[in-house]
Enzyme design. Sequence first.
Site, PDB file in Angstrom:
ATOM      1  N   CYS A 103       0.918  -1.182   0.118  1.00  0.00           N
ATOM      2  CA  CYS A 103      -0.148   0.039   0.002  1.00  0.00           C
ATOM      3  C   CYS A 103       0.719   1.310  -0.073  1.00  0.00           C
ATOM      4  O   CYS A 103       1.616   1.794  -1.209  1.00  0.00           O
ATOM      5  CB  CYS A 103      -1.047  -0.063   1.024  1.00  0.00           C
ATOM      6  SG  CYS A 103      -2.557   1.156   1.129  1.00  0.00           S
ATOM      7  N   HIS A 104       0.749   2.155   0.840  1.00  0.00           N
ATOM      8  CA  HIS A 104       1.916   3.346   1.399  1.00  0.00           C
ATOM      9  C   HIS A 104       3.326   2.739   1.713  1.00  0.00           C
ATOM     10  O   HIS A 104       3.854   3.788   1.728  1.00  0.00           O
ATOM     11  CB  HIS A 104       1.233   4.256   2.234  1.00  0.00           C
ATOM     12  CG  HIS A 104      -0.145   4.844   1.451  1.00  0.00           C
ATOM     13  ND1 HIS A 104      -1.476   4.474   1.391  1.00  0.00           N
ATOM     14  CD2 HIS A 104      -0.202   6.195   0.969  1.00  0.00           C
ATOM     15  CE1 HIS A 104      -2.152   5.077   1.062  1.00  0.00           C
ATOM     16  NE2 HIS A 104      -1.574   6.147   0.534  1.00  0.00           N
TER      17      HIS A 104
END
Length: 171
Positions: A103-104
Site C-alpha cells: 500500500c503506502h
Amino acid sequence: MSKIACVMTSEFEDVEYTQPNDAFTKEGHEVTTIEWEAGKQVTGKQGQATVTIDASIDDVKPEDFDALFIPGGFSPDQLRGDEKFVQFAKHFMDQDKPVFAICHGPQLLITAKALEGRTATGFKSIAVDMEYAKANYKDQEVVVCQNQLVTSRQPDDIPAFNREAMKLLEA
C-alpha cells in the site's frame, strides 16, 4: 527461519500488518516491530489492531535482520520523516535483502531513494510519487522485483503479497 524487521507506528493499515505478520509467524519466522519507543502501544487506523512495539529504532541494526516488512496506512509517511528509518530501509535495499512493502509502504523506499530502476506497485495515490522516484510502476496485485522486493497495492492484495513474500523467505 528469518528474522524480519517491521517498521511501523500508529495509523498503520490494520490488516496490512496483522495478516502478513500472522503468515510470517505461522511459518516460524520472527517478526520484530520497530518504532521510536520500545514498549509503546500503536493502533491501526481502523482501530482493529493494537501492537506493542518490540524495539526502538535507536536499539536495532539492520544487519541483525534478514528481511524488512513495511505495512501501509499513514505509518510509512510518518516514518519517512526520520532519517534513522530512511537509512534503516535503505540498508535492506542496498544489501539485496528481502523487502515487503504494501500500500503506502513504498513511501519509505521513495524517501530512501531506493526505487530507481525497480519495478514495483503501491496504492494508486502514490503511483505518481513512485514514477517520480524513477520506479517502473505496475498496477498489479503483487510485483516481485529482482527476487528481492515484493510490493502490493491494498488490503485486497494481501493473499498474493503473503504468497510472494513467503516464497522469498523460503529461498
